[in-house]
Design a protein around this motif. Structure first.
Motif, PDB file in Angstrom:
ATOM      1  N   THR A  20      32.666 -23.783  40.406  1.00 22.76           N
ATOM      2  CA  THR A  20      33.042 -24.240  39.061  1.00 22.76           C
ATOM      3  C   THR A  20      34.001 -23.246  38.423  1.00 22.76           C
ATOM      4  OG1 THR A  20      30.924 -25.365  38.814  1.00 22.76           O
ATOM      5  CG2 THR A  20      32.138 -24.872  36.790  1.00 22.76           C
ATOM      6  N   SER A  99      20.106 -24.035  39.885  1.00 18.90           N
ATOM      7  CA  SER A  99      21.426 -24.661  39.919  1.00 18.90           C
ATOM      8  C   SER A  99      21.595 -25.497  41.185  1.00 18.90           C
ATOM      9  CB  SER A  99      22.527 -23.607  39.854  1.00 18.90           C
ATOM     10  OG  SER A  99      22.507 -22.971  38.612  1.00 18.90           O
ATOM     11  N   TYR A 100      21.067 -24.984  42.293  1.00 19.01           N
ATOM     12  CA  TYR A 100      21.119 -25.746  43.541  1.00 19.01           C
ATOM     13  C   TYR A 100      20.350 -27.057  43.396  1.00 19.01           C
ATOM     14  CZ  TYR A 100      20.055 -27.248  48.276  1.00 19.01           C
ATOM     15  OH  TYR A 100      19.902 -28.002  49.405  1.00 19.01           O
ATOM     16  N   LYS A 102      19.708 -28.735  40.681  1.00 15.84           N
ATOM     17  CA  LYS A 102      20.483 -29.610  39.795  1.00 15.84           C
ATOM     18  C   LYS A 102      21.657 -30.228  40.550  1.00 15.84           C
ATOM     19  CE  LYS A 102      23.206 -29.640  35.585  1.00 15.84           C
ATOM     20  NZ  LYS A 102      23.927 -28.831  34.620  1.00 15.84           N
ATOM     21  N   ARG A 103      22.342 -29.415  41.346  1.00 12.88           N
ATOM     22  CA  ARG A 103      23.489 -29.899  42.119  1.00 12.88           C
ATOM     23  C   ARG A 103      23.061 -30.981  43.104  1.00 12.88           C
ATOM     24  NH1 ARG A 103      26.479 -25.326  45.296  1.00 12.88           N
ATOM     25  NH2 ARG A 103      25.110 -25.828  47.013  1.00 12.88           N
ATOM     26  N   ILE A 105      20.337 -32.948  42.979  1.00  9.67           N
ATOM     27  CA  ILE A 105      19.897 -34.140  42.250  1.00  9.67           C
ATOM     28  C   ILE A 105      21.105 -34.921  41.716  1.00  9.67           C
ATOM     29  CG2 ILE A 105      18.710 -34.905  40.144  1.00  9.67           C
ATOM     30  CD1 ILE A 105      16.696 -32.563  40.722  1.00  9.67           C
ATOM     31  N   THR A 106      22.088 -34.201  41.184  1.00 10.54           N
ATOM     32  CA  THR A 106      23.273 -34.840  40.609  1.00 10.54           C
ATOM     33  C   THR A 106      24.179 -35.459  41.669  1.00 10.54           C
ATOM     34  OG1 THR A 106      23.229 -33.199  38.826  1.00 10.54           O
ATOM     35  CG2 THR A 106      25.264 -34.424  39.107  1.00 10.54           C
ATOM     36  N   ASN A 107      24.259 -34.832  42.831  1.00  9.10           N
ATOM     37  CA  ASN A 107      25.247 -35.241  43.834  1.00  9.10           C
ATOM     38  C   ASN A 107      24.658 -35.768  45.135  1.00  9.10           C
ATOM     39  OD1 ASN A 107      27.777 -34.294  42.472  1.00  9.10           O
ATOM     40  ND2 ASN A 107      26.678 -32.359  42.557  1.00  9.10           N
ATOM     41  N   LYS A 110      26.531 -37.797  47.754  1.00  7.52           N
ATOM     42  CA  LYS A 110      27.947 -37.814  47.366  1.00  7.52           C
ATOM     43  C   LYS A 110      28.657 -36.600  47.961  1.00  7.52           C
ATOM     44  CE  LYS A 110      26.708 -39.657  42.830  1.00  7.52           C
ATOM     45  NZ  LYS A 110      26.589 -39.259  41.422  1.00  7.52           N
ATOM     46  N   ARG A 112      31.014 -33.589  47.163  1.00  5.35           N
ATOM     47  CA  ARG A 112      31.540 -32.794  46.056  1.00  5.35           C
ATOM     48  C   ARG A 112      33.007 -32.456  46.308  1.00  5.35           C
ATOM     49  NH1 ARG A 112      27.495 -29.051  47.479  1.00  5.35           N
ATOM     50  NH2 ARG A 112      29.106 -27.466  47.291  1.00  5.35           N
ATOM     51  N   GLU A 121      26.237 -34.268  49.902  1.00  5.96           N
ATOM     52  CA  GLU A 121      25.201 -33.358  49.398  1.00  5.96           C
ATOM     53  C   GLU A 121      23.846 -33.805  49.932  1.00  5.96           C
ATOM     54  OE1 GLU A 121      23.935 -30.135  47.973  1.00  5.96           O
ATOM     55  OE2 GLU A 121      25.912 -30.612  47.216  1.00  5.96           O
TER      56      GLU A 121
END
Length: 174
Positions: A20, A99-100, A102-103, A105-107, A110, A112, A121
């Motif tokens: 990021t 953070s991992y 969250k990443r 779950i979010t992706n 998908k 990235r 992911e």
């Protein structure tokens, strides 16, 4: 704050915010960004063979300016030799692990922007263990190597520091 160089290597634990940050830094500075994960992994999570990986990295850092995001400790010396600035994300393992999660779950499922096609992911227990233990061995090896050179080293111990750094660059304070 000292001025930022034109050959910047960004390292630190997975989940620390390297990708990021590097995307923001590249956008602000106009320096081309290289995500090592995107270069290393092949479709289906197949690793690049070591000799090819070494050759590829030497080529990647042969230019006049670049931002390289990623660790790959076995080849860190290739980048360290050419870099003029090293940015090291030294965040707590709990922050990185959260953070991992969250990443993932979010992706989940998908691809990235910092990964190649064919590498969606996924949840990876071994990778979680790597994140948890990063500061013990891989991270310490990185620190030992950084201390043996005379490059500009910037260490972020929390996300607030990295965000402030971006703001200072945006404001022209460097």
């Amino acid at each position: 704050m000292s001025s930022i160089g034109r050959k910047i290597m960004i390292i630190g634990s997975p989940g620390s915010g390297k990708s990021t940050f590097s995307m923001k830094l590249s956008k602000i500075t106009g320096i081309p960004l290289i995500h090592l994960d995107k270069e290393f992994w092949n479709n289906g999570w197949i690793e690049t063979p070591r000799t090819e990986w070494v050759r590829k990295q030497k080529k990647l850092v042969s230019g006049d300016e670049w931002i390289v995001d990623g660790n790959y400790g076995g080849t860190i010396d290739i980048r360290l030799e050419k870099a003029d600035t090293i940015i090291y994300f030294k965040l707590s393992r709990v922050v990185c692990l959260l953070s991992y999660f969250k990443r993932v779950i979010t992706n989940l499922g998908k691809i990235r922007p910092d990964m190649p096609e064919g590498c969606p992911e996924k949840f990876d227990f071994e990778f979680m263990k790597y994140i948890w233990n990063f500061s013990n061995k891989p991270g310490q090896i990185n620190i030992d190597k950084l201390e043996k050179n005379n490059k500009q080293v910037i260490v972020f111990k929390n996300r607030r520091q990295s965000k402030q750094y971006i703001i200072e660059i945006l404001n022209g304070i460097n």
